[in-house]
Design an enzyme around this catalytic site. Structure first.
Site, short mmCIF file in Angstrom:
data_model
loop_
_atom_site.label_atom_id
_atom_site.label_comp_id
_atom_site.label_asym_id
_atom_site.label_seq_id
_atom_site.Cartn_x
_atom_site.Cartn_y
_atom_site.Cartn_z
N LYS A 1 2.17 14.69 30.68
CA LYS A 1 3.55 14.22 30.45
C LYS A 1 3.65 13.43 29.15
O LYS A 1 4.57 13.60 28.37
CB LYS A 1 4.00 13.30 31.59
CG LYS A 1 4.27 13.99 32.90
CD LYS A 1 4.98 13.00 33.84
CE LYS A 1 5.06 13.55 35.24
NZ LYS A 1 5.73 12.60 36.15
N ASN B 1 13.53 15.60 40.86
CA ASN B 1 13.43 15.88 39.43
C ASN B 1 14.61 16.69 38.90
O ASN B 1 15.00 16.54 37.74
CB ASN B 1 12.12 16.60 39.13
CG ASN B 1 10.93 15.66 39.14
OD1 ASN B 1 11.09 14.43 38.99
ND2 ASN B 1 9.74 16.19 39.31
N GLY C 1 21.56 6.92 28.43
CA GLY C 1 21.97 7.05 29.83
C GLY C 1 21.85 5.70 30.53
O GLY C 1 20.77 5.09 30.50
N LEU C 2 22.93 5.22 31.09
CA LEU C 2 22.91 3.90 31.73
C LEU C 2 22.85 4.07 33.24
O LEU C 2 23.76 4.63 33.85
CB LEU C 2 24.17 3.11 31.36
CG LEU C 2 24.40 2.82 29.87
CD1 LEU C 2 25.71 2.04 29.68
CD2 LEU C 2 23.22 2.03 29.29
N SER D 1 17.32 0.76 31.12
CA SER D 1 18.38 1.31 30.28
C SER D 1 19.27 0.20 29.72
O SER D 1 19.81 0.32 28.62
CB SER D 1 19.20 2.34 31.05
OG SER D 1 19.77 1.78 32.21
N THR E 1 14.53 5.74 28.12
CA THR E 1 14.49 4.37 28.64
C THR E 1 13.22 4.06 29.44
O THR E 1 13.12 3.01 30.05
CB THR E 1 15.72 4.15 29.55
OG1 THR E 1 15.63 5.08 30.64
CG2 THR E 1 17.01 4.38 28.80
N GLU F 1 5.80 2.90 33.56
CA GLU F 1 6.18 4.23 34.05
C GLU F 1 5.48 5.33 33.27
O GLU F 1 5.03 6.33 33.84
CB GLU F 1 7.70 4.42 33.90
CG GLU F 1 8.53 3.50 34.76
CD GLU F 1 10.02 3.55 34.41
OE1 GLU F 1 10.83 3.04 35.21
OE2 GLU F 1 10.38 4.08 33.33
N GLU G 1 0.85 -1.20 0.00
CA GLU G 1 0.00 0.00 0.00
C GLU G 1 0.89 1.26 0.00
O GLU G 1 1.84 1.35 0.78
CB GLU G 1 -0.84 -0.03 1.28
CG GLU G 1 -1.90 1.03 1.39
CD GLU G 1 -2.79 0.80 2.64
OE1 GLU G 1 -2.46 -0.07 3.47
OE2 GLU G 1 -3.82 1.50 2.75
N LYS H 1 -9.31 2.14 -2.67
CA LYS H 1 -9.65 1.47 -1.41
C LYS H 1 -11.07 1.85 -0.98
O LYS H 1 -11.44 3.03 -1.00
CB LYS H 1 -8.65 1.92 -0.34
CG LYS H 1 -8.73 1.18 0.99
CD LYS H 1 -7.56 1.66 1.88
CE LYS H 1 -7.46 0.95 3.20
NZ LYS H 1 -6.26 1.39 3.95
N CYS I 1 -5.58 -3.48 1.76
CA CYS I 1 -5.56 -3.57 3.23
C CYS I 1 -6.94 -3.84 3.84
O CYS I 1 -7.50 -4.89 3.66
CB CYS I 1 -4.92 -2.30 3.79
SG CYS I 1 -4.18 -2.53 5.43
#
Lengths: 578, 578
Positions: free
Chosen positions: A549, A408, A325-326, A332, A432, A437, A44, A110, A146
């Site tokens: 958020k 924070n 960022g680990l 992560s 991550t 969350e 498509e 379609k 589709c």
């Protein structure tokens, strides 16, 4: 014997990349020609990429798409092809061009336009009103797009009853786990009920929050799977269709005569176009045997979807390298592993950013992971900027207690550091946060949420562990260190903090979230499933109050039937308690 | 004389606030009763708020809406009312309940569902198929919803031809500048062409990115404006309708007989329901004279829209106070002024955050503005955290040149400080980016873009100046200091930086942006309008490559026909060059 050699080009298109998409189309056509294929199909909107969204309101976009189609038509000598594009008439149509040997034979529009979930096709397109049958090498072929094939007694069935023995459906069907099984089941029913060969050509590749998983399929008229395209990779499926067998099956089916009547009125009409009556030469080079299909484990499948989605987002947006960022935590660690599988270890940078609250084990685990993955890692302590923030805020904060504000600040320092590396070196920041969350807002806006792509935003925490274990099993060793998998989850933004201090256990939380977020059940309904009402109510309130958020979150790969993003459109200003 | 006393309740509903919305409805009904009103109307979806978006997929939301309607019906003794709600049948309908004296008389289902711009109604609703006429106090009344009345020869016209002398349309029509004029023009035509009184009851209030501007209107059958609700405020419009005059006008219109035939087939059918044949008592208390309507200046109107949108976003989301970073520039000055007009000076805090690159004038201007507005302001220098960032990044940045990375660190420190104040004190952060900056990405993600509401994100920079001047004119003094208005725009993120160093002049930029963003014109088309191709191309590329930033931006008030947000849905992964 009546037969057709069919090729399905399962290509990875990019939205707006007319040149690149055309190159893929022409290459597949050349390959098909060399294999003696009678008819080749493409997904498509193969010409312009899918979904183009409001680019469709730009006349130049639509014009370039028409020009690309012209070029494809010119390059079609000796072949018949079905190519997805946008047809610009008095309105726009989601269309399939049927082209043959340098000519445009016909265009299918379609009929069923999806306008639910992630789809907004009513925003752009007018619905088609014709179900044509094309006579190709003397064989009736029905073409649809589709959604059209998902309806029992829909366009495909009408085409079959009117004489089509082969049903082609070109598609751009986004992935969620297990979706290919429901597609397969539906297509097998369609084939056996309509007594027709069904060839389903799906798109493959990542596009923003969507991953198209490929998995193109061809079924014989008994619903048996003849061939399948690869999952999460480009492929060319070539198969010899025994159309004689369709004729025989229909002849021997006692109900076929009665069933080939459509008493109800449908919003479309049948047409018939002859492309070529001359039978297929039927003698292309012998095809290699099909690889046997191994049904993937669910977590292997989801992992691969995340890898492809991440790979395509980064590369289609002009980046080569990513930075993560680990923290030494599971989220992560998984994201870094996915990034390495998507981009290669040399294109991933890990950054360890310890604070006064980081446990010594965290940095050690992060370093071990980086070494296991073979990626470069940097260590940047956040204490100096953190101290400076507390200092300059001292006067404003005088007389207040330490609370989430100070937590924070730390997360946002990390976000700022990663973005500084991104701005300096052109690395895309991968965030991550997982779906649990993201759902309850247990993330810091502009902190750990800062970045270009949220790899696991649609993966519940309990599944993050399963994906990490899957990856370790593939690696054959503890690529994600056992200490990472075994430690209690913690944001480490204050002393001795553990997720379990403020949240229900993730096993419980994720079940409640699945019911509340993915299934739109209310608190009473979920309580009735056997959960504690106070817990359910608390979780529901956390989800509701975190909408602002999520609205500012980066995109990430959809792997469930209902992801955050275009799939779930909730107002921010809203006092309803579900 | 046949007459009706009509009241239109122009109320400010909140999505999901069933209790609050019902309280508003019942209060208006009580007032109407005391005024001897025959029929009272409420906006589209008055019961549940508009637009509820995916809350409609939650069965409890729909159930509570039905229960609210029941309560409204019970409270309707002695009145006839038209109330917007969601009708839950085999599918959902966007509906108007016609209730009278404690009974549900009938339900109208919206026929034309908008699915363009900010609207997604096909996602939720099935289209209605009936255009009923209700006989109220012996007078034929047609009811329809919003979009339905925008079609010539649509449901309203059909109702008029079939005998309706009064046409009621309940609406939730979002604001953009000048829209009320096009509504007024359309409604006046509808009234004069259909020879019917037209009463248009619009919603008022802010809901996320939308502001509903009220401006409810009643027209006589010649298209003359009889009454108008306030703009951007709740109102109750009560008017005595001279229906006798409609009859006379129709009798004397030579074409009325011919016109009262509908030769074409329409996708709906007419019905007729008798509510009451007894004529209106027609003797409520005398109505006060209408205030004369002063056509607002465009910038006064936009300013008021921004104030209402900001007020409602903050209060409907449970906040009371807002905080704004004051740079001494025009954008933050305007946002602070709007915040004060929305919330009162005691509920707004300004924060001045000087850096090593801030000019001395900037802090001075910011302080003067804060004093003029009467708001508290804090000064928090960003130098200590900035120095700390540069220090911890020193090793990673070794050998690199100072560039945008260092600039963005500063903007992000400011974002972090404002968010820290927000987290500590519960103030909502208002961001200050304008539409020109949002378009070309001349903003820092997680920096100046960090916050809950982007007040002027749909206002071009050139209009920011005009709005500031408007506000000064209202104040009667230089509320926004002249130095702020006169200085050259600068982000002050490096030494001697001026916007004009890297951007075309805003007068030019804004024209190009209007063409590219709001009108979807391509580079060639805009160049043909007389602009330099290289400049147009550069601007277009800046717009295209900033899509990822806009996707993470907070919501803000839509004041133009095409705002960033739900109005303009572009892929991030996209290589098309328009």
């Amino acid at each position: 014997m009546r037969r057709l050699r069919l090729a399905m080009a399962q290509i990875n298109t990019t939205v707006g990349d007319f040149e690149g998409n055309m190159a893929r189309i022409l290459k597949a056509m050349a390959e098909a020609r060399s294999l003696g294929v009678d008819i080749i199909t493409f997904p498509e909107m193969a010409v312009c990429g899918y979904p183009p969204e409001d680019l469709l309101f730009k006349s130049k976009f639509v014009d370039e798409n028409m020009k690309s189609l012209e070029a494809v038509i010119e390059a079609s000598s000796g072949l018949t092809a079905v190519v997805g594009f946008v047809d610009a008439k008095e309105k726009l149509y989601n269309a399939a061009a049927i082209i043959s040997d340098g000519r445009l034979i016909g265009v299918y529009h379609k009929i069923y336009l999806p306008n639910y979930g992630v789809f907004d096709e009513n925003r752009y397109f007018k619905a088609g009103k014709e179900t044509p049958i094309y006579i190709i090498a003397g064989i009736g072929v029905g073409v649809s797009i589709c959604e059209d094939i998902w309806f029992e007694d829909g366009p495909a069935t009408a085409q079959a009853y009117a004489g089509a023995e082969v049903i082609i459906n070109i598609s751009a069907s986004p992935y969620h786990y297990g979706k290919w099984q429901s597609r397969q089941q539906m297509l097998a029913s369609r084939a056996s009920e309509d007594i027709a060969i069904v060839a389903y050509n799906n798109l493959v590749g990542g596009q923003d929050e969507l991953v198209f998983d490929g998995n193109s399929m061809v079924f014989d008229e008994k619903g048996g799977l003849l061939a399948r395209g690869r999952q999460f990779a480009e492929d060319m499926v070539v198969v010899d269709l025994d159309v004689e067998s369709v004729f025989n099956s229909r002849t021997h089916d006692s109900r076929w005569c009665q069933r080939s009547l459509l008493p109800e009125k449908k919003p479309w009409r049948l047409t018939r176009v002859v492309v070529s009556e001359e039978p297929s030469k039927g003698a292309g080079p012998p095809l290699p045997p099909e690889e046997s299909f191994q049904q993937p484990d669910r977590f292997a499948e989801v992992y691969d979807a995340l890898v492809l989605g991440t790979h395509d987002y980064i590369l289609k947006n002009g980046f080569k390298k990513a930075v993560v960022g680990l923290s030494g935590g599971i989220d992560s660690s998984l994201v870094a592993a996915i990034a390495v599988d998507a981009l290669g270890a040399s294109n991933v940078v890990g950054v360890v950013m310890p604070s006064r609250y980081s446990s010594p084990g965290s940095s050690r685990d992060a370093e071990l992971l980086a070494k296991n993955l073979g990626i470069v890692f940097l260590t940047i302590p956040i204490e100096p900027p953190f101290a400076a923030y507390l200092d300059v805020l001292g006067e404003a904060f005088v007389g207040t207690k330490v609370d989430v504000a100070e937590e924070n600040i730390q997360a946002r320092i990390r976000g700022n550091l990663l973005m500084a590396l991104s701005n300096k070196f052109g690395w895309l920041v991968l965030t991550t946060g997982n779906k649990s969350e993201m759902a309850i807002g247990y993330t810091t806006l502009y902190g750990d949420m800062a970045g270009g792509f949220a790899v696991i935003k649609d993966v519940f925490k309990t599944n993050v562990y399963k994906l990490a274990k899957h990856r370790n099993a593939v690696a054959g060793f503890e690529l994600v260190p056992a200490t990472v998998i075994e430690k209690a989850p913690s944001a480490e933004l204050k002393l001795g903090q553990k997720d379990a201090d403020t949240l229900p256990p993730y096993e419980l939380l994720d079940h409640i979230l699945a019911a509340y977020v993915e299934e739109d059940r209310g608190v009473e309904q979920i309580t009735a499933m056997g959960y504690d009402e106070a817990v359910v109510r608390k979780v529901a309130r956390m989800v509701d109050s975190s909408e602002y958020k999520r609205r500012q979150a980066p995109p990430g790969v959809k792997i469930t039937p209902k992801a955050f993003g275009r799939d779930r459109r909730l107002p921010i200003s809203n006092v309803f308690k579900g």
